[in-house]
Structures are given as C-alpha cells and as structure tokens.
Design a protein around this motif. Structure first.
Motif, PDB file in Angstrom:
ATOM      1  N   THR A  47       0.923  -1.209   0.151  1.00 11.15           N
ATOM      2  CA  THR A  47      -0.279   0.019   0.124  1.00 11.15           C
ATOM      3  C   THR A  47       0.712   1.249   0.167  1.00 11.15           C
ATOM      4  N   GLU A  48       2.207   1.197   0.132  1.00 12.45           N
ATOM      5  CA  GLU A  48       2.921   2.506   0.269  1.00 12.45           C
ATOM      6  C   GLU A  48       4.411   2.238  -0.122  1.00 12.45           C
ATOM      7  N   PHE A  49       5.150   3.465  -0.274  1.00 14.14           N
ATOM      8  CA  PHE A  49       6.554   3.516  -0.111  1.00 14.14           C
ATOM      9  C   PHE A  49       7.085   3.876   0.860  1.00 14.14           C
ATOM     10  N   ILE A  50       8.283   3.308   1.316  1.00  6.15           N
ATOM     11  CA  ILE A  50       9.098   3.923   2.095  1.00  6.15           C
ATOM     12  C   ILE A  50      10.514   4.376   1.717  1.00  6.15           C
ATOM     13  N   TYR A  51      10.948   5.419   2.118  1.00  4.02           N
ATOM     14  CA  TYR A  51      12.073   6.136   1.413  1.00  4.02           C
ATOM     15  C   TYR A  51      13.417   5.818   2.515  1.00  4.02           C
ATOM     16  N   VAL A  52      14.461   5.039   1.932  1.00  2.00           N
ATOM     17  CA  VAL A  52      15.625   5.089   2.741  1.00  2.00           C
ATOM     18  C   VAL A  52      16.721   6.171   2.046  1.00  2.00           C
ATOM     19  N   SER A  53      16.943   6.984   3.048  1.00  4.96           N
ATOM     20  CA  SER A  53      17.676   8.170   2.707  1.00  4.96           C
ATOM     21  C   SER A  53      19.114   7.787   3.045  1.00  4.96           C
ATOM     22  N   ILE A  54      20.032   8.061   2.070  1.00  3.52           N
ATOM     23  CA  ILE A  54      21.421   7.700   1.877  1.00  3.52           C
ATOM     24  C   ILE A  54      22.334   8.919   1.900  1.00  3.52           C
ATOM     25  N   LYS A  55      22.743   9.852   2.897  1.00  2.00           N
ATOM     26  CA  LYS A  55      23.285  11.071   2.702  1.00  2.00           C
ATOM     27  C   LYS A  55      24.662  11.177   2.067  1.00  2.00           C
ATOM     28  N   ASP A  56      25.127  12.146   1.682  1.00  2.00           N
ATOM     29  CA  ASP A  56      26.500  12.152   1.097  1.00  2.00           C
ATOM     30  C   ASP A  56      27.815  11.550   1.878  1.00  2.00           C
ATOM     31  N   ASP A  57      27.515  11.603   3.424  1.00  2.00           N
ATOM     32  CA  ASP A  57      28.251  11.112   4.398  1.00  2.00           C
ATOM     33  C   ASP A  57      28.688   9.795   4.251  1.00  2.00           C
TER      34      ASP A  57
END
Length: 122
Positions: A54-64
């Motif tokens: 039913t949905e998306f989940i975002y995995v944030s991978i920052k520049d670090d």
C-alpha cells in the motif's frame, strides 16, 4: 506523511556493505525492495524506495555515506539495509545508482552542491 529511514552508519562484512539505521516506528516484515532510486538534492541524498502493498518507504543515504557506496560498487559488494534485526538486500541499486550518477554529472538541474558532491565522490 511519507515514511523514511535515515542511514546513520555503515559497516562491512566480507560480502556486503551494511547501511545501518535506527529503529523505526513501523513494521518492516512486509517490506520489499522496489529496485528504484530517487535523488533528494536538498538534503544531498540518494533515496532507495522500499514498498509494501500500500505504500513506499524512502531510505535516505546522505553524502556522508557515498564513499562507502562507491567502494561497494567498485568491489561489486552487495548493499544491504539493516534496521534492528531486519536485513534487506537493496536489489538493482548498482544500476540505479550508476544511472543517477551519470545523469547528475554536469547537470545543474540537480543543484550545484549535489552535482559537485557527486563529481567529488564518484
């Protein structure tokens, strides 16, 4: 509100780069890899999309963490998300990340800082 998982650190084992995140307030038992990535230029992050029925989940991978990502790509290591006791292989990340990197190079549409960081690291 969009559900997000923020990568807090990385570690390695023989075969994998582990992208480690803090605990989340939602279940991950029905989550699967979507094979898709986005760019978050405002936060200098690549976003890997997970999905449920039913949905998306975002995995944030920052520049670090991009140096480790670059190394994993060069060494042909799998990239795995780890949240508590859940580990999920981020499938197709090599192709998606490669496409985004090539698209961002010399492309001011992503913002000067995003373009600069991608060129520095990748």
């Amino acid at each position: 509100m969009q559900k997000r998982i923020e990568i807090k650190k990385t570690s390695w084992n023989e075969q994998q780069l582990l992208l480690e995140a803090d605990s989340v307030s939602f279940p991950l038992d029905q989550v699967s890899a979507s094979n898709q990535m986005l760019v978050d230029s405002d936060n200098l992050a690549f976003i890997y999309k997970l999905e449920t029925a039913t949905e998306f989940i975002y995995v944030s991978i920052k520049d670090d963490f991009w140096n480790d990502m670059r190394q994993a790509l060069e060494d042909k290591k799998a990239i795995v998300l780890v949240v508590d006791k859940t580990a999920l292989l981020l499938t197709n990340i090599e192709e998606e990340l490669g496409y985004l990197i090539e698209n961002i190079r010399d492309n001011a549409n992503y913002g000067e800082e995003m373009e600069r960081r991608v060129n520095e690291i990748f």
